[in-house]
Design an enzyme around this catalytic site. Structure first.
Site, PDB file in Angstrom:
ATOM      1  CE  LYS A  41      -4.227   2.673   1.872  1.00 50.80           C
ATOM      2  NZ  LYS A  41      -3.596   3.377   1.145  1.00 50.80           N
ATOM      3  CG  PHE A 135      -4.035  -0.594  -8.320  1.00 42.22           C
ATOM      4  CD1 PHE A 135      -4.752  -0.629  -8.173  1.00 42.22           C
ATOM      5  CD2 PHE A 135      -3.042   0.220  -8.051  1.00 42.22           C
ATOM      6  CE1 PHE A 135      -5.556   0.238  -8.185  1.00 42.22           C
ATOM      7  CE2 PHE A 135      -3.949   1.895  -6.997  1.00 42.22           C
ATOM      8  CZ  PHE A 135      -4.901   1.457  -7.545  1.00 42.22           C
ATOM      9  NE  ARG A 212     -15.196   2.718   1.931  1.00 43.25           N
ATOM     10  CZ  ARG A 212     -14.658   3.010   1.568  1.00 43.25           C
ATOM     11  NH1 ARG A 212     -13.321   2.633   1.407  1.00 43.25           N
ATOM     12  NH2 ARG A 212     -14.178   4.210   1.126  1.00 43.25           N
ATOM     13  CE  LYS A 218      -8.091   1.766   2.893  1.00 42.49           C
ATOM     14  NZ  LYS A 218      -8.870   2.680   2.907  1.00 42.49           N
TER      15      LYS A 218
END
Length: 224
Positions: A41, A135, A212, A218
């Site tokens: 990340k 990505f 989402r 994450k």
């Protein structure tokens, strides 16, 4: 509603980005989604990049922010490498982050954000050089990739950059993990490298614009 079925991706019109959920630790992620893939990340500018080489004259290249703002004027240093790609039209996503050219180390977001300006762009390029890590692939030469599973999107993206010569643009690293121990070890590997943590993804997940969910998760430093 019927008109929605006939809508297609268009170069120059941004797509709402997919978003990640959060879980507190590696064990929770493995319990939630099982075998997965993990990517570093990066704490930079999330960009959606549109490239069209089919028009007369110079190729058209657009850079859109996560909020769909046109930031194309900010990244002339990335344009040359993108124009060398062997494609007609492509849309992909990536993270642009400032690095120290002397050490190769990534710098904090406070340094990257200094590239966010309308004036003095050339000076900023010299003082705050960027690397772009891609990505995801959303569209390539007439084919929409939103409903294609992550691993196939990833392969197409890697193949596209297989012979790229530019070192300022590339595909982000990815690691397959099967256990919480493996995921935690990779997490700390990235933390020790000065990064934020990981984005963990289901290998077969499709790209869902504007949503989402637990297709992406994450795992960040302050949550461990």
């Amino acid at each position: 509603i019927e008109a929605l079925d006939t809508m297609h991706i268009q170069i120059g019109i941004p797509i709402r980005p997919a978003a990640a959920e959060r879980l507190p630790n590696a064990q929770a992620i493995i319990e939630k989604i099982g075998d997965c893939v993990a990517q570093p990340k990066l704490d930079g500018f999330r960009l959606q990049i549109h490239l069209d080489t089919t028009q007369e004259g110079e190729s058209k290249i657009y850079f859109f922010s996560r909020n769909l703002l046109d930031m194309s004027y900010m990244f002339p240093d990335l344009v040359k490498a993108l124009r060398s790609l062997p494609v007609k039209q492509v849309i992909f996503e990536g993270e642009a982050i400032v690095f120290d050219p002397n050490t190769g180390n990534f710098l904090p977001f406070q340094e990257t954000v200094k590239r966010k300006r309308k004036h003095g762009i050339e000076e900023a390029i010299s003082e705050f050089p960027l690397k772009l890590f891609l990505f995801d692939l959303l569209y390539l030469d007439g084919k929409e990739y939103l409903s294609v599973g992550h691993e196939k999107r990833r392969k197409a993206l890697v193949d596209l950059f297989a012979h790229a010569q530019e070192d300022t643009i590339g595909v982000v690293e990815e690691r397959h993990v099967h256990t919480a121990q493996e995921l935690e070890a990779y997490f700390f590997e990235n933390i020790n490298a000065g990064l934020e943590g990981l984005v963990v993804k289901k290998p077969n997940s499709i790209y869902e614009p504007g949503k989402r969910n637990f297709n992406w998760i994450k795992l960040k430093r302050h949550e461990e």
